[in-house]
Structures are given as structure tokens and as C-alpha cells.
Scaffold this active site. Structure first.
Site, PDB file in Angstrom:
ATOM      1  N   PHE A   1     -16.349 148.176  32.102  1.00  0.00           N
ATOM      2  CA  PHE A   1     -16.446 148.816  33.421  1.00  0.00           C
ATOM      3  C   PHE A   1     -17.537 148.195  34.299  1.00  0.00           C
ATOM      4  O   PHE A   1     -17.810 148.686  35.395  1.00  0.00           O
ATOM      5  CB  PHE A   1     -16.607 150.333  33.284  1.00  0.00           C
ATOM      6  CG  PHE A   1     -15.303 151.059  32.951  1.00  0.00           C
ATOM      7  CD1 PHE A   1     -14.072 150.411  33.027  1.00  0.00           C
ATOM      8  CD2 PHE A   1     -15.316 152.385  32.561  1.00  0.00           C
ATOM      9  CE1 PHE A   1     -12.873 151.072  32.726  1.00  0.00           C
ATOM     10  CE2 PHE A   1     -14.123 153.065  32.272  1.00  0.00           C
ATOM     11  CZ  PHE A   1     -12.905 152.401  32.350  1.00  0.00           C
TER      12      PHE A   1
ATOM     13  N   HIS B   1     -15.493 140.751  18.376  1.00  0.00           N
ATOM     14  CA  HIS B   1     -14.658 139.761  19.075  1.00  0.00           C
ATOM     15  C   HIS B   1     -14.750 138.482  18.256  1.00  0.00           C
ATOM     16  O   HIS B   1     -15.777 137.807  18.254  1.00  0.00           O
ATOM     17  CB  HIS B   1     -15.196 139.540  20.496  1.00  0.00           C
ATOM     18  CG  HIS B   1     -14.426 138.524  21.281  1.00  0.00           C
ATOM     19  ND1 HIS B   1     -13.877 138.779  22.520  1.00  0.00           N
ATOM     20  CD2 HIS B   1     -14.086 137.242  21.008  1.00  0.00           C
ATOM     21  CE1 HIS B   1     -13.239 137.716  22.964  1.00  0.00           C
ATOM     22  NE2 HIS B   1     -13.367 136.757  22.064  1.00  0.00           N
TER      23      HIS B   1
ATOM     24  N   ASP C   1      -8.681 146.578  26.376  1.00  0.00           N
ATOM     25  CA  ASP C   1      -9.566 145.486  26.784  1.00  0.00           C
ATOM     26  C   ASP C   1      -9.518 145.308  28.304  1.00  0.00           C
ATOM     27  O   ASP C   1      -9.421 144.179  28.805  1.00  0.00           O
ATOM     28  CB  ASP C   1      -9.216 144.175  26.068  1.00  0.00           C
ATOM     29  CG  ASP C   1     -10.300 143.112  26.243  1.00  0.00           C
ATOM     30  OD1 ASP C   1     -11.372 143.450  26.776  1.00  0.00           O
ATOM     31  OD2 ASP C   1     -10.076 141.954  25.850  1.00  0.00           O
TER      32      ASP C   1
ATOM     33  N   HIS D   1      -8.752 143.132  19.388  1.00  0.00           N
ATOM     34  CA  HIS D   1      -7.677 142.296  19.947  1.00  0.00           C
ATOM     35  C   HIS D   1      -7.213 141.149  19.034  1.00  0.00           C
ATOM     36  O   HIS D   1      -7.324 139.982  19.382  1.00  0.00           O
ATOM     37  CB  HIS D   1      -8.018 141.755  21.333  1.00  0.00           C
ATOM     38  CG  HIS D   1      -9.446 141.297  21.549  1.00  0.00           C
ATOM     39  ND1 HIS D   1     -10.127 140.525  20.660  1.00  0.00           N
ATOM     40  CD2 HIS D   1     -10.285 141.512  22.585  1.00  0.00           C
ATOM     41  CE1 HIS D   1     -11.334 140.287  21.146  1.00  0.00           C
ATOM     42  NE2 HIS D   1     -11.456 140.870  22.310  1.00  0.00           N
TER      43      HIS D   1
HETATM   44  O1  DOR Z   1     -10.767 137.943  28.346  1.00  0.00           O
HETATM   45  C1  DOR Z   1     -11.769 138.590  28.101  1.00  0.00           C
HETATM   46  N1  DOR Z   1     -12.559 139.057  29.084  1.00  0.00           N
HETATM   47  N2  DOR Z   1     -12.097 138.827  26.826  1.00  0.00           N
HETATM   48  C2  DOR Z   1     -13.265 139.393  26.495  1.00  0.00           C
HETATM   49  O2  DOR Z   1     -13.503 139.613  25.341  1.00  0.00           O
HETATM   50  C3  DOR Z   1     -14.259 139.716  27.534  1.00  0.00           C
HETATM   51  C4  DOR Z   1     -13.594 139.996  28.782  1.00  0.00           C
HETATM   52  C5  DOR Z   1     -14.485 140.186  29.978  1.00  0.00           C
HETATM   53  O3  DOR Z   1     -15.520 140.835  29.856  1.00  0.00           O
HETATM   54  O4  DOR Z   1     -14.104 139.740  31.052  1.00  0.00           O
END
Ligand code: DOR
Length: 454
Positions: free
Chosen positions: A71, A187, A312, A241
Site C-alpha cells: 500500500f 520472496h 500481491d 507467489h
Molecule cells: O512485481 C513485484 N512488485 N513483486 C514484488 O515482489 C514487489 C512488488 C512491488 O513492490 O512493486
């Protein structure tokens, strides 16, 4: 004990009447009575209430819990903030979220967590907990940090994705796993391999190479390493994920210690088609991959080898996403579309409604030790998501509450839609509009998880 309201007087604050109530034991028509934010009866025919929600023709699910959202507050509010992010959540039928620590500043210390909790107060539309990032600078204190109220647990980035949070070194990772006992969310992408292979993306400048740069071995090597360390240290893990058939096969033999999350994006989109259609909008980490991986995720999900579905939700602005690949940031929004997209999969017969509920309510509650949420049970929080399984709707950017203002599913027609969201007995969304005020509170966790802060 129930006094002025409740079982004795058969008068509730809120009554959800006539819906098909979905419980793990089975589904059936029932009336649910809520008093002081709790479910007091699931057999409330004949009760009166201050407020009655007519649920005839609808299914009543336990509130949907999304245990992976970004967020962006503090520091990156041009992408998202706690008010808009949680508003999107309740518009999408989500009643609780766990928010990620790669904000600016990162969430690494008690102060960082407490500032987020304060910022969410009276602005969050749904209940919320926050991860603390595990890194070399706080590894020794994690035992105490993970026990703080409002903390969802520890999140580790083994490979860099977005932001500066990274723990790629085995010594640091082992220290993180040794300090604490709650399940660590990971992750898993291998940083060394990602660095080595970045030139693939740079040379081509073509987003279709995203899954070639961040290939199967990037994910598999990291997952194998961290699972090995979990075995050595005895620490439970939650692999976020999971995106490859190979990791699914590996994780099948570690079910006792390691739980598994998959994403609607990885179950719904497919390479190379998504990159051809959406360009860098479909760019995320770990990447959306070819059909064989998507099939393996679906098989695992149906066979009970997946524990949770998280979105996500990772918003970036369209302007940022429009930068030439690979300067374009990775991540797609998803908290608001998690349930509509998955209900459409239910309607297509890809999974049962019962299985969906396990993955979005009971699963997160079990994996993270959430107290008194995750099922429609007397005494539990009255968190309910009402859905119309027959509604045919179109997902559009206009519907999206996120500051980023877009969704990869713009224009997708779905069958099945969230029509009301109830959080601890408060009706906060009805027919695509939020109602009342932001009632969100910090999520509580089982006391057994808590270790008294020193
Ligand atoms: O694609 C992604 N964006 N994977 C992540 O683990 C982090 C996320 C982000 O914070 O934008």
C-alpha cells in the site's frame, strides 16, 4: 456473556438473512446474527436486528483475507495509500489485508510499524496488519519485533524486486530464521542469478524476455536454499507467489514446514500472450510464465498443495509503467480484483467455491495464526463477504479505487461479483459503494504466537 443484546434477547446489531452460508463443513441457507462485532448465531431465524442485510440469492463467505498487498505508505503515496488501498479491498470483498514492508522508509523497526498502525487508524476501510522486513540491520531483534501488536510476521526479499529491502546472503538469512518463531514470508528469487542475467533484459529491451531474465532457476534455486535453511533451523516458512512447476514439485515434500501462496495473476495470465497484449503492465516479479507453469499451479491448487491466495497488489503509475523495459517497475494492482477474478474461475469450473474459501479465509488464518477470523463461527469476528455467483460484470479501470487507477483486467467480463462487505459487524460496502466510515483495526494473532517484548 450476552446482556442487552444477543442469544438471550434474540436481538442483534446486524442480521444477514436468507443467504447460502459457506462453511468448511458445508453450505446451507442460514441467518447470521452479529452483536458487538462478533458472530453470535448462525441459526438466527426469527431474530430482530437494528440492521438487516437481505442475502437471499447470495452466498455468504467468511471475510476474504489478502495476506500480500503493497500500500506504499509512507513514501510512495503517488502510487497508493492506506485509505485508497483498503477502499479497493472492501470494494473487492476483502475484509483484512497484510501490508508489505518495502515502503519508504522500510518497515524495519518498532517505530516504523507503529507509524503505519497510526496512519491506518480511522483511514483503513478493512482490518490490517503489517509485515516487518527481515534484513541484516534488524536480524537480531526479530524475535521481539514479530511479537508486536499489528505485526503480520517477517517478510524476506531474497531477490531485489522493488525498493531496497534485500537479504540475499546465507549468513543473514540464517540469522533471520534463527531469531523468532512465527512463519516467515519469503520472496524467493536468487539475487546473484538475477544480477548475472539482467543483461538479457537490457540487451533486448523487450518485456517478453522478463520470464527469461528471471527464469525458472532464479526462483527454484532461491526456494531450494531457503527451504534447506528452514529445515536446519526448524523455522516455518510461507513461500509467496510460487510461479513455477519446478517449485511446486519441490515444495510437495516440505508440506509440514513450508506453506505455499499462489496469485490470481499467475493463475489467470499467461506468457507470452499477456506481454503481447499488456506490455509492461504485465511485468511483475516473479514473472507471469508460460502455460505449463500455470497448469502446474492449478493442479497443485486443486490437489490441496496450496495454502493461500494473495493478490500481491503492487501498484505503480501508468507513467512509471510506460518507461522502456527493464526500467519499467515490476508489479500490478490486484487487491480489488482478487475475488471477482477467482469467482470467475469458480464459474468456469476450475475450482469449487469451498476450495476458494479455504484459500482466502481459512488458509491465511491457519498459516499466520490469525485470531478469530477465517471462518463463519460463533464467537469469531463478524467478517463476511457476500457474493452474487450469477452476476455478470465487466472489470474496468473506472471501478478501481487504487491511486494508480488501472488494472490488468480492464475490459474482462466475469461471472460472480462481491456485492457486500461486512467487517466486524459493520456494513462497509454494498453494491459497489463504500458505506459508513473506515472501521479498520489491526488484525489480532493467536496468543500462542506472541512472545512478550523484552
Ligand atoms: O512485481 C513485484 N512488485 N513483486 C514484488 O515482489 C514487489 C512488488 C512491488 O513492490 O512493486
Amino acid at each position: 456473556m450476552l446482556t442487552s443484546k444477543g442469544a438471550a434477547s434474540r436481538h442483534a446489531d446486524l442480521l444477514v438473512r436468507g443467504g447460502t452460508v459457506v462453511r468448511l463443513e458445508g453450505s446451507g441457507q442460514a441467518d447470521i446474527a452479529c452483536v458487538d462485532g462478533r458472530i453470535v448465531s448462525i441459526d438466527a431465524r426469527g431474530w430482530s436486528a437494528d440492521q438487516v442485510v437481505d442475502a437471499h440469492g447470495l452466498h455468504v463467505l467468511p471475510g476474504v483475507i489478502d495476506s500480500q498487498v503493497h500500500f506504499r505508505e509512507p513514501g510512495l503515496e503517488h502510487k497508493e495509500n492506506l485509505e485508497a488501498g483498503t477502499r479497493g479491498a472492501v470494494l473487492g470483498g476483502v475484509t483484512a489485508v497484510f501490508e508489505m514492508p518495502n515502503t519508504s522508509p522500510l518497515t524495519l523497526r518498532r517505530d516504523d510499524l507503529e507509524r503505519k498502525i497510526a496512519a491506518a487508524s480511522r483511514r483503513a476501510w478493512c482490518d490490517i496488519a503489517f509485515y516487518i522486513g527481515g534484513s541484516s540491520v534488524n536480524a537480531g531483534e526479530l524475535r521481539y519485533l514479530e511479537a508486536l501488536p499489528g505485526c503480520a510476521g517477517i517478510k524476506v526479499f531474497m531477490g531485489s524486486s522493488f525498493g531496497d529491502l534485500l537479504a540475499d546472503d546465507d549468513v543473514v538469512l540464517r540469522r533471520i530464521l534463527e531469531h523468532g518463531r512465527r512463519r516467515v514470508a519469503v520472496h524467493a528469487e536468487d539475487e546473484a542469478r538475477l544480477r548475472e542475467r539482467r543483461s538479457i533484459a537490457e540487451a533486448s529491451g523487450d518485456v517478453r524476455d522478463h520470464p527469461r531474465w528471471r527464469d525458472v532457476d532464479s526462483a527454484l534455486n532461491a526456494t531450494r536454499r531457503i527451504v534447506g535453511m528452514a529445515r536446519e533451523t526448524g523455522r516455518p516458512l510461507h513461500i509467496l507467489h510460487v510461479s513455477t512447476a519446478e517449485e511446486i514439485a519441490l515444495l510437495a515434500s516440505h508440506r509440514s514446514r513450508v506453506t505455499v501462496e499462489v496469485l490470481p495473476h499467475h493463475l489467470t495470465l499467461c506468457a507470452p500472450e499477456c506481454y503481447e497484449r499488456l506490455g509492461t503492465l504485465a511485468q511483475m516479479n516473479p514473472p507471469v510464465r508460460e502455460a505449463r507453469h500455470r497448469e502446474a499451479l492449478w493442479r497443485a491448487l486443486r490437489e490441496g498443495r496450496v495454502d493461500t491466495l494473495g493478490s500481491d497488489h503492487a501498484p505503480h503509475t501508468l507513467e512509471e509503467k510506460g518507461r522502456p523495459y527493464p526500467q519499467s517497475p515490476s508489479g500490478m494492482p490486484g487487491v480489488q480484483t482478487l475475488l471477482p477474478v477467482m469467482l470467475d474461475h469458480v464459474s468456469e469450473g476450475r475450482l469449487s467455491l469451498q476450495r476458494l474459501v479455504e484459500l482466502t479465509s481459512a488458509g491465511p488464518a491457519r498459516v499466520f495464526g490469525i485470531a478469530e477470523k477465517g471462518s463463519i463461527t460463533v464467537g469469531y469476528d463478524a467478517d463476511l463477504t457476500l457474493v452474487d455467483l450469477k452476476a455478470r460484470r465487466e472489470i474496468t479501470n473506472r471501478w478501481i479505487a487504487s491511486v494508480c487507477g488501472w488494472t490488468p483486467y480492464d475490459g474482462m467480463r466475469v461471472t460472480g461479483w462481491p456485492v457486500a462487505t461486512i467487517i466486524r459487524g459493520c456494513l462497509v460496502m454494498r453494491d459497489d459503494a463504500v458505506q459508513g466510515y473506515p472501521v479498520g483495526q489491526p488484525v489480532r494473532f493467536d496468543r500462542a504466537m506472541a512472545i512478550t517484548p523484552a
